[in-house]
Design an enzyme around this catalytic site. Structure first.
Site, mmCIF file in Angstrom:
data_model
loop_
_atom_site.group_PDB
_atom_site.id
_atom_site.type_symbol
_atom_site.label_atom_id
_atom_site.label_comp_id
_atom_site.label_asym_id
_atom_site.label_seq_id
_atom_site.Cartn_x
_atom_site.Cartn_y
_atom_site.Cartn_z
ATOM 1 N N SER A 106 -9.701 6.185 1.955
ATOM 2 C CA SER A 106 -10.682 7.250 2.188
ATOM 3 C C SER A 106 -10.102 8.603 1.814
ATOM 4 C CB SER A 106 -11.048 7.339 3.671
ATOM 5 O OG SER A 106 -11.514 6.138 4.156
ATOM 6 N N HIS B 104 -14.556 2.849 -2.663
ATOM 7 C CA HIS B 104 -14.602 3.361 -1.290
ATOM 8 C C HIS B 104 -15.894 2.921 -0.612
ATOM 9 C CE1 HIS B 104 -14.889 6.902 1.683
ATOM 10 N NE2 HIS B 104 -14.084 5.985 2.170
ATOM 11 N N GLU C 82 -18.428 4.277 -3.297
ATOM 12 C CA GLU C 82 -18.018 5.277 -4.284
ATOM 13 C C GLU C 82 -17.005 4.624 -5.223
ATOM 14 O OE1 GLU C 82 -18.349 9.405 -1.661
ATOM 15 O OE2 GLU C 82 -16.522 8.223 -1.511
ATOM 16 N N ASN D 263 -17.345 12.291 1.901
ATOM 17 C CA ASN D 263 -16.495 12.906 2.927
ATOM 18 C C ASN D 263 -16.195 14.375 2.625
ATOM 19 O OD1 ASN D 263 -16.449 10.720 4.583
ATOM 20 N ND2 ASN D 263 -14.534 9.897 3.797
HETATM 21 N N1 LIG Z 1 -12.539 2.281 9.177
HETATM 22 C C1 LIG Z 1 -13.268 3.080 8.400
HETATM 23 O O1 LIG Z 1 -14.216 3.747 8.839
HETATM 24 C C2 LIG Z 1 -12.964 3.159 6.926
HETATM 25 C C3 LIG Z 1 -13.995 3.516 6.037
HETATM 26 C C4 LIG Z 1 -13.717 3.568 4.664
HETATM 27 C C5 LIG Z 1 -12.436 3.279 4.213
HETATM 28 N N2 LIG Z 1 -11.448 2.951 5.112
HETATM 29 C C6 LIG Z 1 -10.121 2.633 4.581
HETATM 30 O O2 LIG Z 1 -9.962 1.218 4.539
HETATM 31 C C7 LIG Z 1 -8.596 0.891 4.750
HETATM 32 C C8 LIG Z 1 -8.490 -0.078 5.911
HETATM 33 O O3 LIG Z 1 -9.030 0.513 7.076
HETATM 34 P P1 LIG Z 1 -9.483 -0.355 8.345
HETATM 35 O O4 LIG Z 1 -10.241 0.573 9.227
HETATM 36 O O5 LIG Z 1 -10.099 -1.628 7.897
HETATM 37 O O6 LIG Z 1 -8.049 -0.663 9.002
HETATM 38 P P2 LIG Z 1 -7.669 -1.858 10.007
HETATM 39 O O7 LIG Z 1 -6.476 -1.372 10.743
HETATM 40 O O8 LIG Z 1 -8.866 -2.322 10.754
HETATM 41 O O9 LIG Z 1 -7.237 -3.044 9.018
HETATM 42 C C9 LIG Z 1 -6.081 -3.051 8.232
HETATM 43 C C10 LIG Z 1 -5.635 -4.503 8.119
HETATM 44 O O10 LIG Z 1 -4.663 -4.609 7.084
HETATM 45 C C11 LIG Z 1 -3.692 -5.542 7.490
HETATM 46 N N3 LIG Z 1 -2.491 -5.285 6.673
HETATM 47 C C12 LIG Z 1 -1.591 -4.281 6.782
HETATM 48 N N4 LIG Z 1 -0.681 -4.368 5.786
HETATM 49 C C13 LIG Z 1 -1.031 -5.446 5.034
HETATM 50 C C14 LIG Z 1 -0.517 -6.049 3.854
HETATM 51 N N5 LIG Z 1 0.564 -5.554 3.237
HETATM 52 N N6 LIG Z 1 -1.148 -7.129 3.358
HETATM 53 C C15 LIG Z 1 -2.242 -7.624 3.960
HETATM 54 N N7 LIG Z 1 -2.784 -7.097 5.070
HETATM 55 C C16 LIG Z 1 -2.194 -6.011 5.595
HETATM 56 C C17 LIG Z 1 -3.517 -5.321 8.971
HETATM 57 O O11 LIG Z 1 -2.966 -6.470 9.593
HETATM 58 C C18 LIG Z 1 -4.964 -5.047 9.394
HETATM 59 O O12 LIG Z 1 -5.636 -6.231 9.778
HETATM 60 C C19 LIG Z 1 -7.855 2.214 4.953
HETATM 61 O O13 LIG Z 1 -7.331 2.646 3.732
HETATM 62 C C20 LIG Z 1 -8.958 3.148 5.414
HETATM 63 O O14 LIG Z 1 -8.713 4.496 5.156
HETATM 64 C C21 LIG Z 1 -11.692 2.859 6.452
#
Ligand SMILES: NC(=O)c1ccc[n+]([C@@H]2O[C@H](COP(=O)([O-])OP(=O)(O)OC[C@H]3O[C@@H](n4cnc5c(N)ncnc54)[C@H](O)[C@@H]3O)[C@@H](O)[C@H]2O)c1
Length: 275
Positions: free
Chosen positions: A112, A133, A145, A183
């Protein structure tokens, strides 16, 4: 088409669900078998509910295979990364993906707030790295995006766009700038809304009513912040401020105080409202 999803947390499991729903062979990579299986259970649960509600006829969870080994992504056409929002782990992962994936595979990040270009710089083939995204929750929010980094090739960019369409999303094209499109607009706007709470001495209810009934927003800014999570918003806001140095990007002190007090919104039971 075969899609890899790395990280099956909130976003990755939603993205993997979309792939299964679209009938695509999908490989999900987590750090432990247990986390992978939990994600698959969640995906099965949501898809079963969709069948029960008559939104889809059927689904085949067998399309999703799980692994903890990155080498199992070798046959994927596109890999979408959704691990922790930190530059170093993402760069390490992309360097590794660059080694194990086919040379023509597209590598997409769901970041993000980080620079897609900086993530791509860890690979020896930055032209195949793009941003995809998705918005939270990925299965429900229509937008994705498609982010062109400095060195992204047209082919990789258009392949990511086409995958967005295949997943039933509404893709939009943009360049790799802080906050991308939504954003960049939404974060300072929500910060302004919170500042107005104090400046205009308006109540939370009245501010939300004002924006809903005066501009047609489907929910008020305070309701939206509670839904997003106050901590998530503060983090994203700080990241934008770090990059752009515009005062409106910085999180208002009221939100920082709420985050510190764990008044995080819906997920903690209390934010602007009580749940
Ligand atoms: N949550 C939101 O609102 C949102 C929205 C858009 C984008 N994002 C982006 O998406 C990404 C993930 O966010 P999230 O909220 O799903 O996080 P999250 O913490 O829910 O999930 C991340 C997952 O990745 C796993 N992980 C970590 N390192 C790893 C690796 N090397 N290989 C495989 N798995 C691995 C973890 O075990 C965890 O289950 C981030 O970059 C975040 O900025 C989040």
């Amino acid at each position: 088409m075969k899609v890899g999803v790395v990280g099956l947390g909130a976003m990755g499991s939603g993205i993997a669900q979309l792939c299964v729903e679209a009938g695509l062979e999908t490989v999900g990579r987590e750090v432990t078998d247990e986390l992978g299986e939990k994600a698959r259970d969640r995906i099965g649960h949501f898809l079963t509910r969709k069948v029960e509600k008559g939104q889809i006829e059927s689904f085949d969870l067998g399309l999703l295979s799980l692994t903890t080994d990155l080498a199992d992504l070798a046959g994927c056409d596109v890999v979408v990364e959704a691990i922790v929002e930190e530059l170093e782990p993402k760069q390490e992962l992309f360097a590794e993906l660059d080694r194990v994936c086919r040379p023509d595979a597209v590598l997409a990040t769901n970041t993000s707030a980080l620079s897609v270009t900086e993530i791509a710089s860890a690979t020896s083939s930055p032209e195949r790295v793009v941003g995809m995204h998705f918005f939270n929750p990925a299965p429900l929010m229509p937008l994705v995006e498609i982010v062109r980094a400095e060195l992204s090739s047209d082919t990789a960019f258009e392949q990511a766009y086409a995958l967005g369409e295949t997943l039933g999303k509404h893709p939009i094209r943009c360049h790799d700038t802080p906050g991308f499109v939504v954003n960049r607009v939404l974060i300072p706007l929500l910060n302004d809304c919170v500042r107005v709470l104090d400046e205009a001495r308006v109540s939370v209810d009245d501010l939300d009513a004002g924006m809903k009934h005066g501009t047609g927003w489907p929910m008020g800014p305070c309701e939206l912040l509670d839904l997003v999570g106050i901590d998530v918003h503060v983090h994203a806001s700080e990241a934008l401020y770090d990059k752009l140095r515009e005062p409106r990007m910085a999180p208002p002190p009221r939100l920082v105080a709420m985050a510190n007090a764990r008044l995080l919104g819906r997920k903690s039971g209390r934010g602007f409202y009580t749940y």
